[in-house]
Design a protein around this motif. Structure first.
Motif, mmCIF file in Angstrom:
data_model
loop_
_atom_site.group_PDB
_atom_site.id
_atom_site.type_symbol
_atom_site.label_atom_id
_atom_site.label_comp_id
_atom_site.label_asym_id
_atom_site.label_seq_id
_atom_site.Cartn_x
_atom_site.Cartn_y
_atom_site.Cartn_z
ATOM 1 N N THR A 19 127.901 47.537 -43.524
ATOM 2 C CA THR A 19 128.653 48.209 -42.314
ATOM 3 C C THR A 19 129.591 47.215 -42.704
ATOM 4 O O THR A 19 130.454 45.634 -42.535
ATOM 5 N N ARG A 20 131.091 47.688 -42.411
ATOM 6 C CA ARG A 20 132.374 46.890 -42.460
ATOM 7 C C ARG A 20 133.198 47.755 -41.777
ATOM 8 O O ARG A 20 133.442 49.120 -41.832
ATOM 9 N N LEU A 21 133.791 46.529 -40.900
ATOM 10 C CA LEU A 21 134.881 47.374 -39.882
ATOM 11 C C LEU A 21 136.144 47.495 -41.058
ATOM 12 O O LEU A 21 136.711 46.702 -41.870
ATOM 13 N N ALA A 25 140.364 47.200 -36.721
ATOM 14 C CA ALA A 25 139.350 47.147 -35.692
ATOM 15 C C ALA A 25 139.591 45.191 -35.609
ATOM 16 O O ALA A 25 138.914 44.881 -34.379
ATOM 17 N N LEU A 26 139.751 44.698 -36.309
ATOM 18 C CA LEU A 26 139.660 42.780 -36.009
ATOM 19 C C LEU A 26 141.095 43.130 -35.289
ATOM 20 O O LEU A 26 141.824 41.856 -34.613
#
Length: 71
Positions: A19-21, A25-26
């Motif tokens: 899972t990679r954002l 998203a950050l």
């Protein structure tokens, strides 16, 4: 009569979690936090709108206009 049990793990669990954002998203919550923190540190920079009507009243009026156009 006993039912057969499955001894294999679930296929989704066997692989590594990849899972990679996305970068935003950050970045977006971080920017929002920094902006709010800056307003707390220096509240004189928080300028209110100087229009004649409050923003909520303008929003409600615009929503009414859009609803009447749909009829």
């Amino acid at each position: 009569m006993s039912a057969p049990t499955h001894t294999r793990p679930h296929p989704a669990i066997t692989g590594g979690v990849g899972t990679r954002l996305p970068w935003w998203a950050l970045a977006l919550p971080t920017l929002a936090f920094i902006a709010l923190f800056a307003l707390i540190l220096n509240p004189s920079e928080a300028h209110a709108t100087t229009g004649g009507e409050p923003a909520v009243a303008q929003l409600v009026e615009r929503a009414q206009q859009l609803l009447t156009l749909g009829r």
